[in-house]
Design an enzyme around this catalytic site. Sequence first.
Site, PDB file in Angstrom:
ATOM      1  N   GLY A   1       0.850  -1.209  -0.124  1.00 52.27           N
ATOM      2  CA  GLY A   1       0.024   0.119  -0.038  1.00 52.27           C
ATOM      3  C   GLY A   1       0.885   1.012  -0.158  1.00 52.27           C
ATOM      4  O   GLY A   1       2.100   1.082  -0.058  1.00 52.27           O
ATOM      5  N   ASN A   2       0.233   2.304   0.271  1.00 56.54           N
ATOM      6  CA  ASN A   2       1.012   3.497   0.505  1.00 56.54           C
ATOM      7  C   ASN A   2       0.414   4.530   1.357  1.00 56.54           C
ATOM      8  O   ASN A   2      -0.466   4.241   1.925  1.00 56.54           O
ATOM      9  CB  ASN A   2       1.289   4.339  -1.046  1.00 56.54           C
ATOM     10  CG  ASN A   2      -0.232   4.788  -1.394  1.00 56.54           C
ATOM     11  OD1 ASN A   2      -0.865   5.280  -1.077  1.00 56.54           O
ATOM     12  ND2 ASN A   2      -0.603   3.969  -2.535  1.00 56.54           N
ATOM     13  N   HIS A   3       1.078   5.787   1.655  1.00 55.22           N
ATOM     14  CA  HIS A   3       0.568   6.650   2.682  1.00 55.22           C
ATOM     15  C   HIS A   3      -0.420   7.331   2.393  1.00 55.22           C
ATOM     16  O   HIS A   3      -1.049   8.199   3.416  1.00 55.22           O
ATOM     17  CB  HIS A   3       1.751   7.515   2.990  1.00 55.22           C
ATOM     18  CG  HIS A   3       2.842   6.693   3.737  1.00 55.22           C
ATOM     19  ND1 HIS A   3       3.006   5.797   4.715  1.00 55.22           N
ATOM     20  CD2 HIS A   3       4.219   6.471   3.241  1.00 55.22           C
ATOM     21  CE1 HIS A   3       4.201   5.417   4.931  1.00 55.22           C
ATOM     22  NE2 HIS A   3       4.860   5.875   4.118  1.00 55.22           N
TER      23      HIS A   3
ATOM     24  N   ALA B   1      -4.037   7.677  -5.053  1.00 60.94           N
ATOM     25  CA  ALA B   1      -2.405   7.113  -5.254  1.00 60.94           C
ATOM     26  C   ALA B   1      -2.559   5.571  -5.319  1.00 60.94           C
ATOM     27  O   ALA B   1      -2.669   4.606  -4.738  1.00 60.94           O
ATOM     28  CB  ALA B   1      -1.915   7.256  -3.938  1.00 60.94           C
TER      29      ALA B   1
END
Length: 403
Positions: free
Chosen positions: A212-214, A280
């Site tokens: 995943g990402n932030h 994102a």
Amino acid sequence: MSILSGKRVLLGISAGIAAYKSVALVRLLIKHGADVRVVMTPASKEFVTPLTLSTLSKHPVLSEFSNTEQENPVWNNHVDLGLWADLFLIAPATANTLSKMSSGQCDNLLLATYLSAKCPTYVAPAMDLDMYQHLSTTANLEKLSSNGVTIIPAEEGELASGLVGYGRMAEPEHIVSYLSDHLLHNAPWYGKTVMITAGPTHEPIDPVRYIGNHSTGTMGYRLAEVAAQLGAEVILISGPTHLISDHPNIRTHRVITADDMMEVVKKNFQKADIAICSAAVADYKPVAASDIKLKKSDKPLELILVKNPDILAWCGEQKKKQYLIGFALETHNALTYAKAKLQNKNCDLIVLNSLRDTGAGFGTTTNQVTLIDKQLSAFPLELKDKSIVAQEICEFILKQKHD
Ligand code: CTP
């Protein structure tokens, strides 16, 4: 969230028995998120007290041209009041006040404010039935209407005189829903559909782990709220985030992976007039997620990653009428990469975030972006709260896209 949320409403109260309903009206407007200030005619203070209204509105209530009770009297500036307001609602509007408004008389602060105000004005007439039907009143209402004032029709029922008929001020709930509908139908994106992707995507490795990402999705959710406030029907396609949106014009589709997001985008893109890809999206996913939890061992773990669909690029290939907005998050050579992204993905606008800028990017409540249009001109915006940045982005789109 209501379309009245964040709106500055100036409530004018004139001297009719319906003034007692203004108390409920102030509360209701505030409940809908409006910032309310009150201006009264001197005679209306016989019906409802300024103290009640100032307590509820949390602003001083004005009724005189100057405050003579103070040692050094100050002028109550009707011009500023009129300029402050996003809309001026006069409720109750008596036959006397309507008559003075229609002939441009200006012998109290409320009337002076009406003449100074540049915002839309609404009146909710309140009087006895014969006064309401009188040709003078009808003519005054027609003149006000042709001058651009919106009339919220009086309702039928028992009147203070004991007679029954038309003339009662519309109930506060009806006034608020009339205002909301009117604002919505006159909003610049009324009848338009805006599709927004937001948040991260999670690409499963096994049943308990993912890539995943932030991203928190805040920028996309703020954009959805602003678009809805501008009257659009919003299709919000959101990756996993704790955020929720309660605006009636926002339909949220929750997805987990880039493939899920792509599928929902494919179903909705053709309906959209404006498409904003702010998600994102994970560029890669594990080639196959394990059905069972991977157990650790002493050997290095190798994951084979394959490319996810590029949703923005797909939109760029498919677009016909759509105005397409992409986001770019860069750490270096930001402008060059962002301009290339605009061209490669056939966008009309790129919103560039540079992770080098303090207060911008993931997990902050603020953002600092540069907008890049089709002519590759760059417009840097200042560091501001993400809701304000969302407003400025939508205002920019409004200026660029006229149909
Ligand atoms: N985007 C998308 N689908 C993807 C990847 C990105 O829709 N699979 C969209 C994002 O929502 C954003 C824009 O593309 O609007 C830019 O994404 P970014 O990851 O910064 O750019 P990439 O084109 O993937 O290029 P790079 O990672 O090389 O910067």
